[in-house]
Design an enzyme around this catalytic site. Sequence first.
Site, mmCIF file in Angstrom:
data_model
loop_
_atom_site.group_PDB
_atom_site.id
_atom_site.type_symbol
_atom_site.label_atom_id
_atom_site.label_comp_id
_atom_site.label_asym_id
_atom_site.label_seq_id
_atom_site.Cartn_x
_atom_site.Cartn_y
_atom_site.Cartn_z
ATOM 1 N N GLU A 280 -27.590 122.901 -48.140
ATOM 2 C CA GLU A 280 -27.268 122.763 -46.725
ATOM 3 C C GLU A 280 -28.160 123.631 -45.847
ATOM 4 O O GLU A 280 -28.433 123.293 -44.691
ATOM 5 C CB GLU A 280 -25.790 123.125 -46.501
ATOM 6 C CG GLU A 280 -25.185 122.506 -45.266
ATOM 7 C CD GLU A 280 -23.677 122.625 -45.239
ATOM 8 O OE1 GLU A 280 -23.000 121.589 -45.219
ATOM 9 O OE2 GLU A 280 -23.162 123.768 -45.254
ATOM 10 N N HIS A 301 -25.731 120.079 -74.181
ATOM 11 C CA HIS A 301 -25.317 118.880 -74.906
ATOM 12 C C HIS A 301 -25.141 117.687 -73.971
ATOM 13 O O HIS A 301 -24.525 116.694 -74.350
ATOM 14 C CB HIS A 301 -24.018 119.163 -75.664
ATOM 15 C CG HIS A 301 -24.167 120.240 -76.694
ATOM 16 N ND1 HIS A 301 -24.496 119.985 -78.008
ATOM 17 C CD2 HIS A 301 -24.068 121.598 -76.586
ATOM 18 C CE1 HIS A 301 -24.573 121.134 -78.670
ATOM 19 N NE2 HIS A 301 -24.315 122.126 -77.825
ATOM 20 N N LYS A 410 -19.582 112.707 -39.914
ATOM 21 C CA LYS A 410 -18.303 113.152 -39.361
ATOM 22 C C LYS A 410 -17.896 112.281 -38.176
ATOM 23 O O LYS A 410 -16.715 111.954 -37.996
ATOM 24 C CB LYS A 410 -18.404 114.621 -38.923
ATOM 25 C CG LYS A 410 -18.581 115.598 -40.065
ATOM 26 C CD LYS A 410 -18.702 117.022 -39.531
ATOM 27 C CE LYS A 410 -18.923 118.025 -40.657
ATOM 28 N NZ LYS A 410 -19.075 119.404 -40.152
#
Length: 438
Positions: A280, A301, A410
């Site tokens: 960010e 793994h 938003k």
Amino acid sequence: MNGELSFKYDNVMEENLGNLGISNGKLESFNNESSKIIEILKEKELNGEFGFLDVLNDNLDKYYELNEYSKNFENILIIGIGGSNLGLRAAETGILGSFTSRYEIPRIYYMDNSDPEKTHDILSNIDLEKTLVFVISKSGNTVETLANFFIVRNLMKKKNIDLEKHVVSITSGGELEKITKKENYIHFEVPENVGGRFSVLSSVGIAPLSCTSVDIKKLIDGAKSIEKSCKCEDIFKNPALMNAVIHKLMYNRGKTVSVMMPYIERLRSFGMWYGQLWAESLGKNGFGQTPVIAVGATSQHSQLQLYMDGPNDKIATFLKVNKYRNDLKIEYEYDHHLSGHNLSEVITSELVGTENSMKHNNIPNVKITLSKLNEITMGKLFLMYEMQTAISGELYGINAFDQPAVEYGKKIAHECLTGSKVDSENKYINGKYIITSK
């Protein structure tokens, strides 16, 4: 040592990676530029732009008072998302351990996402009458936080729980500040010059942590103990500056992915915090490295094959702890090379193997080693990365403290919630190219 942090960068150097590595001369040449950057940062600090440093000098008495008050409760419920959650969670789990490995009171619950099933599950397993609720949002208008809080608040009202005694609000505006004043919640402000992802050592992190067994003074002292070296103009004495420069040089060479890989589960949440901080802050104007969070040895793994044999576009950071809080000896009556070793030896050997195989494959990697995991070393780690991010902003020539690109999403979410459902579905949700299995 109980509070030592060391930064090793051998495996990005030319002597280990050949032409793909960085020469010592290249780093030395950065000393002139780095001194200018540090001067710029010091000037910005004097101008009040670095609130994440200012909070290190806050008076802690108000938090000690909250600690006494919190002893009336068995549970702590944290309602917050992003910077109002990740740093706090990283500090709590890093210092105290994961929730499943602790049985001390208060028990801590995190309500971050607006996922109805998660919120329902938490509320089905928590006694709100014995719970102190922290609702955290700097703006006071964070949708996910308000939605969850309104649900919790409504349940508490139905149970005739005194909100004034059960809610701690950490905000500086918006709807949350309005209701805080109206209903007289316990209140802490978020400093105007402290952004969410830089707020872990402010009231956002320190107030809730003060209600646990975390020693908040030691956490702050840990951050202070590395502050001077993170402001040093000499790149060879400043771990934040060195790591910022290394990551920028590697970015210039096509390393667009930053892998954060702690070899201890207690730092998994720190990786999540780093993911927000790095992405960010620096993902702007076409720049930025994509953070990937891995955990050793588990991710060996699942992801390591890609790191070793896929695109060579990564720089890895290993986090190591010298002394584990608990260790277990492996005992096996049959002949096996593991018998007689401790688990700490196993995971350390796996780190050594990964670190050196990456070097062998010319994949740059650095390593941060903590003497042990406690308040002092977590404080150091937080401040080092906050300073590294601020320095990186100057290296990229961008503002590391805003996030303009997330605002459009938003806005659309707000439109979907306030407008016609049909209009929203037609405009944003319904698609033309869809494959459905019935």
